[in-house]
Design a protein around this motif. Sequence first.
Motif, PDB file in Angstrom:
ATOM      1  N   ALA A   1      34.295  43.138  27.876  1.00  0.00           N
ATOM      2  CA  ALA A   1      35.695  43.579  27.940  1.00  0.00           C
ATOM      3  C   ALA A   1      36.103  44.247  26.629  1.00  0.00           C
ATOM      4  O   ALA A   1      36.738  45.310  26.632  1.00  0.00           O
ATOM      5  N   GLU A   2      35.736  43.651  25.510  1.00  0.00           N
ATOM      6  CA  GLU A   2      36.066  44.234  24.204  1.00  0.00           C
ATOM      7  C   GLU A   2      35.423  45.604  24.030  1.00  0.00           C
ATOM      8  O   GLU A   2      36.054  46.536  23.529  1.00  0.00           O
ATOM      9  N   GLU A   3      34.163  45.742  24.466  1.00  0.00           N
ATOM     10  CA  GLU A   3      33.471  47.025  24.353  1.00  0.00           C
ATOM     11  C   GLU A   3      34.143  48.090  25.227  1.00  0.00           C
ATOM     12  O   GLU A   3      34.306  49.230  24.795  1.00  0.00           O
ATOM     13  N   ALA A   4      34.517  47.715  26.432  1.00  0.00           N
ATOM     14  CA  ALA A   4      35.196  48.677  27.310  1.00  0.00           C
ATOM     15  C   ALA A   4      36.506  49.135  26.685  1.00  0.00           C
ATOM     16  O   ALA A   4      36.827  50.332  26.683  1.00  0.00           O
ATOM     17  N   LEU A   5      37.268  48.203  26.142  1.00  0.00           N
ATOM     18  CA  LEU A   5      38.538  48.550  25.498  1.00  0.00           C
ATOM     19  C   LEU A   5      38.316  49.405  24.246  1.00  0.00           C
ATOM     20  O   LEU A   5      39.066  50.347  23.986  1.00  0.00           O
TER      21      LEU A   5
ATOM     22  N   LYS B   1      29.363  43.085  34.848  1.00  0.00           N
ATOM     23  CA  LYS B   1      28.601  44.272  35.261  1.00  0.00           C
ATOM     24  C   LYS B   1      29.520  45.485  35.384  1.00  0.00           C
ATOM     25  O   LYS B   1      29.186  46.586  34.918  1.00  0.00           O
ATOM     26  N   GLU B   2      30.691  45.312  35.983  1.00  0.00           N
ATOM     27  CA  GLU B   2      31.640  46.421  36.128  1.00  0.00           C
ATOM     28  C   GLU B   2      32.114  46.922  34.773  1.00  0.00           C
ATOM     29  O   GLU B   2      32.239  48.138  34.551  1.00  0.00           O
ATOM     30  N   LEU B   3      32.375  46.006  33.853  1.00  0.00           N
ATOM     31  CA  LEU B   3      32.819  46.401  32.517  1.00  0.00           C
ATOM     32  C   LEU B   3      31.736  47.208  31.790  1.00  0.00           C
ATOM     33  O   LEU B   3      32.034  48.199  31.122  1.00  0.00           O
ATOM     34  N   LYS B   4      30.493  46.783  31.957  1.00  0.00           N
ATOM     35  CA  LYS B   4      29.393  47.525  31.332  1.00  0.00           C
ATOM     36  C   LYS B   4      29.245  48.913  31.948  1.00  0.00           C
ATOM     37  O   LYS B   4      29.004  49.895  31.233  1.00  0.00           O
TER      38      LYS B   4
ATOM     39  N   TYR C   1      41.253  42.335  31.392  1.00  0.00           N
ATOM     40  CA  TYR C   1      40.044  43.028  31.847  1.00  0.00           C
ATOM     41  C   TYR C   1      38.999  42.036  32.353  1.00  0.00           C
ATOM     42  O   TYR C   1      38.348  42.282  33.367  1.00  0.00           O
ATOM     43  N   ALA C   2      38.865  40.919  31.667  1.00  0.00           N
ATOM     44  CA  ALA C   2      37.896  39.905  32.086  1.00  0.00           C
ATOM     45  C   ALA C   2      38.295  39.286  33.427  1.00  0.00           C
ATOM     46  O   ALA C   2      37.439  38.880  34.209  1.00  0.00           O
ATOM     47  N   ARG C   3      39.579  39.232  33.698  1.00  0.00           N
ATOM     48  CA  ARG C   3      40.071  38.678  34.958  1.00  0.00           C
ATOM     49  C   ARG C   3      39.908  39.678  36.107  1.00  0.00           C
ATOM     50  O   ARG C   3      39.656  39.300  37.240  1.00  0.00           O
ATOM     51  N   GLU C   4      40.042  40.958  35.807  1.00  0.00           N
ATOM     52  CA  GLU C   4      40.044  41.982  36.849  1.00  0.00           C
ATOM     53  C   GLU C   4      38.694  42.631  37.114  1.00  0.00           C
ATOM     54  O   GLU C   4      38.505  43.263  38.151  1.00  0.00           O
ATOM     55  N   PHE C   5      37.759  42.509  36.167  1.00  0.00           N
ATOM     56  CA  PHE C   5      36.453  43.138  36.319  1.00  0.00           C
ATOM     57  C   PHE C   5      35.354  42.126  36.038  1.00  0.00           C
ATOM     58  O   PHE C   5      35.519  41.223  35.223  1.00  0.00           O
TER      59      PHE C   5
END
Length: 167
Positions: free
Chosen positions: A41-45, A107-110, A100-104
Motif C-alpha cells: 500500500a505504501e509503495e502504491a501511494l 497482489k492488486e496493490l503490486k 488502500y489495504a482495506r480496499e485492495f
Amino acid sequence: MKNYLLTMAAALMLAAPTAMAQAPAAPAAAQPISNSLRKAAEEALEVANTEKNIATSIDRMLAMQTQQNPNVKAMEPVFREFFNKYMSWAVIKEDLVQLYAREFTEKELKEMTKFYQTLVGRKALEKMPILMQGGMEIGQRRMQEHMPELQQAIAEKMKSQPPTTDN
C-alpha cells in the motif's frame, strides 16, 4: 463575510485533496495489516505521488477560492495552516495506507504499482487531477443549467405537503 468564510471553509473541506475523494467520511478503526500488505500500500501511494498530489490539491483549492473571491485572500494563510495541520501527507498517510489495504489485496496493490510505473500509468496519474476537476466542472455546470427545474420541483413538492407544526 463571516458566514461566507465559514461556508467556504466547509466547501474546502468537502473538496479536500483528490486522493481522498472516494474515502468514507468516517473510516473504520485501523485494523492490523500484514507488513507485506502495508508495504504494498505504501509503495502504491508513493509511486502515485500521493504526497505531492495532496500538497498540489491544497494549493489549487486555495488558489481557486481566492480567485473566485478576492476578499478571501487575507484568510489564505489560515486555511493553509489548517489544511497542513489536518490534511497533510504526514497526518493522513496512515489513514490512506489503511484505506488502500482495506480496499485492495496485496497482489492488486503490486499490480497497481507496476501500472503506475508504465508510461500510460504515469500519464493516468498526471491527468487524474485534470480529469477530476473537469468532471466536477461538468457536474457544477449541469447543476447550474438545471437549477430552476430543481427549485420548481422543490417548490411544487412543498406546496403539496401538509403544513408541519413545530412543538
